[in-house]
Design a protein around this motif. Structure first.
Motif, PDB file in Angstrom:
ATOM      1  N   UNK A 144       0.800  -1.229   0.000  1.00 23.23           N
ATOM      2  CA  UNK A 144       0.000   0.000   0.000  1.00 23.23           C
ATOM      3  C   UNK A 144       0.831   1.276   0.000  1.00 23.23           C
ATOM      4  N   UNK A 145       2.130   1.172  -0.238  1.00 29.02           N
ATOM      5  CA  UNK A 145       2.957   2.370  -0.320  1.00 29.02           C
ATOM      6  C   UNK A 145       2.845   2.976  -1.714  1.00 29.02           C
ATOM      7  N   UNK A 146       2.881   4.280  -1.779  1.00 29.34           N
ATOM      8  CA  UNK A 146       2.802   4.969  -3.062  1.00 29.34           C
ATOM      9  C   UNK A 146       4.116   4.780  -3.800  1.00 29.34           C
ATOM     10  N   UNK A 147       4.029   4.197  -4.997  1.00 30.61           N
ATOM     11  CA  UNK A 147       5.206   3.994  -5.853  1.00 30.61           C
ATOM     12  C   UNK A 147       5.367   5.136  -6.836  1.00 30.61           C
TER      13      UNK A 147
ATOM     14  N   UNK B 260      15.762  12.255  -1.103  1.00 33.19           N
ATOM     15  CA  UNK B 260      15.394  11.349  -2.187  1.00 33.19           C
ATOM     16  C   UNK B 260      15.044  12.173  -3.414  1.00 33.19           C
ATOM     17  N   UNK B 261      15.603  11.783  -4.549  1.00 34.63           N
ATOM     18  CA  UNK B 261      15.292  12.460  -5.804  1.00 34.63           C
ATOM     19  C   UNK B 261      14.416  11.542  -6.651  1.00 34.63           C
TER      20      UNK B 261
ATOM     21  N   UNK C  20       5.686  11.149 -11.497  1.00 33.36           N
ATOM     22  CA  UNK C  20       6.695  11.052 -10.447  1.00 33.36           C
ATOM     23  C   UNK C  20       6.797   9.602 -10.017  1.00 33.36           C
ATOM     24  N   UNK C  21       8.022   9.066 -10.028  1.00 36.93           N
ATOM     25  CA  UNK C  21       8.274   7.690  -9.606  1.00 36.93           C
ATOM     26  C   UNK C  21       9.268   7.724  -8.452  1.00 36.93           C
ATOM     27  N   UNK C  22       8.898   7.067  -7.367  1.00 39.76           N
ATOM     28  CA  UNK C  22       9.753   7.013  -6.181  1.00 39.76           C
ATOM     29  C   UNK C  22      10.752   5.875  -6.357  1.00 39.76           C
ATOM     30  N   UNK C  23      12.025   6.121  -6.060  1.00 33.56           N
ATOM     31  CA  UNK C  23      13.018   5.036  -6.179  1.00 33.56           C
ATOM     32  C   UNK C  23      12.659   3.861  -5.269  1.00 33.56           C
ATOM     33  N   UNK C  24      13.023   2.670  -5.709  1.00 28.64           N
ATOM     34  CA  UNK C  24      12.785   1.467  -4.923  1.00 28.64           C
ATOM     35  C   UNK C  24      13.907   1.284  -3.902  1.00 28.64           C
ATOM     36  N   UNK C  25      13.660   0.430  -2.932  1.00 30.99           N
ATOM     37  CA  UNK C  25      14.666  -0.014  -1.953  1.00 30.99           C
ATOM     38  C   UNK C  25      15.249   1.129  -1.131  1.00 30.99           C
ATOM     39  N   UNK C  26      14.391   2.023  -0.681  1.00 33.10           N
ATOM     40  CA  UNK C  26      14.850   3.078   0.220  1.00 33.10           C
ATOM     41  C   UNK C  26      14.947   2.502   1.634  1.00 33.10           C
ATOM     42  N   UNK C  27      15.837   3.041   2.460  1.00 29.64           N
ATOM     43  CA  UNK C  27      15.866   2.620   3.870  1.00 29.64           C
ATOM     44  C   UNK C  27      14.491   2.857   4.507  1.00 29.64           C
TER      45      UNK C  27
ATOM     46  N   UNK D 117       9.419   5.847   5.162  1.00 29.75           N
ATOM     47  CA  UNK D 117       8.324   6.333   6.010  1.00 29.75           C
ATOM     48  C   UNK D 117       8.109   7.829   5.818  1.00 29.75           C
ATOM     49  N   UNK D 118       9.182   8.596   5.750  1.00 31.29           N
ATOM     50  CA  UNK D 118       9.070  10.035   5.551  1.00 31.29           C
ATOM     51  C   UNK D 118       8.497  10.355   4.173  1.00 31.29           C
TER      52      UNK D 118
END
Length: 109
Positions: free
Chosen positions: A12-15, A54-55, A67-74, A79-80
């Motif tokens: 359920x996280x926004x990708x 994060x860019x 907008x695409x969020x990078x995968x495998x973030x800490x 969470x932020x």
């Protein structure tokens, strides 16, 4: 109409999200729906970058923002990022409640 697609992963996280179209609420330069959506979405992207480092991958052209969020973030960073993006979604839903004939939000997995 502005069409917004928010894509979530299995957790359920926004990708990613994509915003396309025009509201046609008023003439260009006076369209408060377009201005609101632009301010909320670009502000969220800027906040993600500024507050988390994060860019996101961004594609922007006339009438389109993706907008695409990078995968495998800490985990703590993810969470932020998610909190900022969920805040964006709430703001966009508030605009949709008031101006639903000009903006539509869709969620997909």
């Amino acid at each position: 109409m502005i069409e917004i697609t928010v894509t979530r992963n299995k957790s359920e996280m926004i990708q990613s999200f994509a915003i396309s179209g025009h509201a046609f609420f008023a003439e260009r330069g006076n369209d408060i729906v377009c201005a609101g959506v632009s301010a909320v979405s670009v502000g969220a992207i800027n906040a993600v970058h500024s507050l988390t480092g994060v860019t996101p991958e961004i594609e922007q052209e006339s009438g389109l923002l993706r907008c695409i969020i990078p995968e495998h973030l800490p985990d703590h960073t993810q969470e932020k990022v998610q909190l900022l993006l969920e805040g964006m979604v709430v703001s966009l839903q508030t605009i949709e409640e008031q101006y639903g004939q000009h903006i539509k939000i869709t969620f997909k997995k």
